[in-house]
Design a protein around this motif. Sequence first.
Motif, mmCIF file in Angstrom:
data_model
loop_
_atom_site.group_PDB
_atom_site.id
_atom_site.type_symbol
_atom_site.label_atom_id
_atom_site.label_comp_id
_atom_site.label_asym_id
_atom_site.label_seq_id
_atom_site.Cartn_x
_atom_site.Cartn_y
_atom_site.Cartn_z
ATOM 1 N N TRP A 94 0.823 -1.200 0.000
ATOM 2 C CA TRP A 94 0.000 0.000 0.000
ATOM 3 C C TRP A 94 0.862 1.257 0.000
ATOM 4 O O TRP A 94 0.511 2.277 -0.590
ATOM 5 C CB TRP A 94 -0.936 0.032 1.209
ATOM 6 C CG TRP A 94 -1.796 -1.179 1.387
ATOM 7 C CD1 TRP A 94 -1.864 -1.968 2.488
ATOM 8 C CD2 TRP A 94 -2.720 -1.740 0.446
ATOM 9 N NE1 TRP A 94 -2.765 -2.984 2.301
ATOM 10 C CE2 TRP A 94 -3.301 -2.866 1.052
ATOM 11 C CE3 TRP A 94 -3.093 -1.401 -0.838
ATOM 12 C CZ2 TRP A 94 -4.241 -3.651 0.425
ATOM 13 C CZ3 TRP A 94 -4.034 -2.195 -1.481
ATOM 14 C CH2 TRP A 94 -4.593 -3.290 -0.860
ATOM 15 N N LYS A 95 2.011 1.166 0.679
ATOM 16 C CA LYS A 95 2.896 2.332 0.748
ATOM 17 C C LYS A 95 3.430 2.700 -0.637
ATOM 18 O O LYS A 95 3.618 3.886 -0.949
ATOM 19 C CB LYS A 95 4.051 2.049 1.703
ATOM 20 C CG LYS A 95 4.782 3.291 2.172
ATOM 21 C CD LYS A 95 3.860 4.194 2.978
ATOM 22 C CE LYS A 95 4.597 5.438 3.460
ATOM 23 N NZ LYS A 95 3.684 6.368 4.150
ATOM 24 N N VAL A 101 -9.628 -6.255 9.810
ATOM 25 C CA VAL A 101 -10.583 -5.298 9.268
ATOM 26 C C VAL A 101 -10.296 -3.904 9.795
ATOM 27 O O VAL A 101 -10.336 -2.909 9.060
ATOM 28 C CB VAL A 101 -12.029 -5.721 9.612
ATOM 29 C CG1 VAL A 101 -13.005 -4.593 9.292
ATOM 30 C CG2 VAL A 101 -12.415 -6.975 8.841
ATOM 31 N N LYS A 102 -9.970 -3.817 11.075
ATOM 32 C CA LYS A 102 -9.645 -2.526 11.675
ATOM 33 C C LYS A 102 -8.430 -1.903 11.008
ATOM 34 O O LYS A 102 -8.390 -0.699 10.757
ATOM 35 C CB LYS A 102 -9.398 -2.701 13.171
ATOM 36 C CG LYS A 102 -9.085 -1.406 13.898
ATOM 37 C CD LYS A 102 -8.842 -1.648 15.379
ATOM 38 C CE LYS A 102 -8.492 -0.337 16.087
ATOM 39 N NZ LYS A 102 -8.201 -0.565 17.531
ATOM 40 N N MET A 129 -5.156 6.714 7.111
ATOM 41 C CA MET A 129 -4.332 7.585 7.942
ATOM 42 C C MET A 129 -2.988 6.968 8.288
ATOM 43 O O MET A 129 -2.052 7.685 8.669
ATOM 44 C CB MET A 129 -5.083 7.924 9.241
ATOM 45 C CG MET A 129 -6.422 8.604 9.010
ATOM 46 S SD MET A 129 -6.329 10.058 7.930
ATOM 47 C CE MET A 129 -5.193 11.095 8.837
ATOM 48 N N THR A 130 -2.848 5.635 8.139
ATOM 49 C CA THR A 130 -1.595 4.996 8.539
ATOM 50 C C THR A 130 -0.696 4.638 7.352
ATOM 51 O O THR A 130 0.528 4.695 7.476
ATOM 52 C CB THR A 130 -1.882 3.712 9.338
ATOM 53 O OG1 THR A 130 -2.644 2.805 8.529
ATOM 54 C CG2 THR A 130 -2.649 4.034 10.613
ATOM 55 N N SER A 134 -3.640 11.380 1.665
ATOM 56 C CA SER A 134 -4.552 12.026 2.604
ATOM 57 C C SER A 134 -4.209 13.477 2.852
ATOM 58 O O SER A 134 -5.077 14.281 3.211
ATOM 59 C CB SER A 134 -4.546 11.263 3.943
ATOM 60 O OG SER A 134 -4.940 9.920 3.754
ATOM 61 N N SER A 135 -2.952 13.845 2.637
ATOM 62 C CA SER A 135 -2.524 15.216 2.934
ATOM 63 C C SER A 135 -2.514 16.124 1.710
ATOM 64 O O SER A 135 -2.265 17.322 1.840
ATOM 65 C CB SER A 135 -1.125 15.194 3.554
ATOM 66 O OG SER A 135 -0.181 14.615 2.648
#
Length: 429
Positions: A357-358, A395-396, A403-404, A410-411
């Motif tokens: 994902w990164k 899932v969490k 955000m992680t 996101s920014s």
Amino acid sequence: MSSYLCMYANLDFPDRRMALSTQSMIEILPYDILETIIQKLAEDSEDKRINNAALSVASLTCQAFLHHCRTHLFSSIDTYRYLGKPQGNVPHALVQNPSLAAHCQTLVLHLDPHHETGDMAEALLQLKKIRSFTLCGHPSRGWNTFSPRMQQAFIHLFGLPSLTEVRIVCEGMPGLPAFLLSSCRNLVDLSLINPYTALTSASCPADLGPPPRLLSLHLQGLYPAMTSLLDIRRSETVPIIDISHIRSLSVYFEAEDGHKALERILLLARKLESFHCYVFPPATFRNLARMLDLRSLTTLRSMHLRFLIVDEMQDLFAGLIEELEEMRHHKNTGLQELLLDLTIERDTGCRFIDREWKKLDDIIGNPSAFPSLYSFTFNITVLFFNLYAHAEERVKRFKEMKMTQLTRLSSRENREFHFEFSVESSFET
């Protein structure tokens, strides 16, 4: 709405000397009011069968309603089921009352071993205003199995000047002559859905005129129908259809052969504005950047990429990360919207979150990448077949990913970023 109309149509007035008949009451209504009532009936429910039932009742109340109701009832005909009646009633009704054919603009024709009746060909020949034609095939109903009259009916349908949209679904019609598509002079929207049977190169009539110029092309299962459509030509210089002007292209494939057809299409379709690609394993996005070549395909504004992960050894992004990395160096791209849809079966690939994902965040979140891009949407669906231990924890992690893991996206203030995550679960026994 339908209950009120039926009540209104069957009023029992105590003083018949003072009462107007239902017919006369409706006749004094302005035309636009009549049309509004019928339009409401046609749109009252999301279930078209309920709307058609209401329209059928309304059409029997009086002559004034009959024409308006028929306009909606017969605007779309599906030969598999029509108003809950057996399919044989549809051609019979059109033959008995040819005026009904004038209302039909959408035809869905299902082919099966029992479909050709004496009425069918005659009914199809009555249709003169079809705009959208869907042919749902059956492997036993090839072109050569139909009577000459039925073949004439197909030639008539494909040659209608009003026809602008054609969909060939499932196995289509084995041996379908390619010239039928070429005779759709005003065709702009073509869909081939799993047509695994190639088209045939039967000789084309000399008076077909220019080939249809498509604006939208939808393909699911690219071989062999699409390659035959590209290979068969009316002459050395004239193709069966012209795809050089298509604005919207959607492709769904699961075999590597799909890349060959897609590459041939993209070589011709250099005016694309919207591109939708859905790959199923073992197919990947391999060579997509080279095939699109955004440096020259400057018209592309929207790209929607969907992919499915079913094997824990499978590349989480089906090769897309490498292709996006190459695309971002195409500085003059006009891409404005990018949408990624990822479906993960079971819990495959969850362990790759921190690494994979990164990479996506670094590419799309880079200010210099895709300079015209203003909207990026990322949808993830995880299919848990068993809600086993630690599933809630994973899932969490997905829900917190925005955000992680996707911090650069996101920014970004000048680029819309929409992130959605959902879980679909079922228990295996």
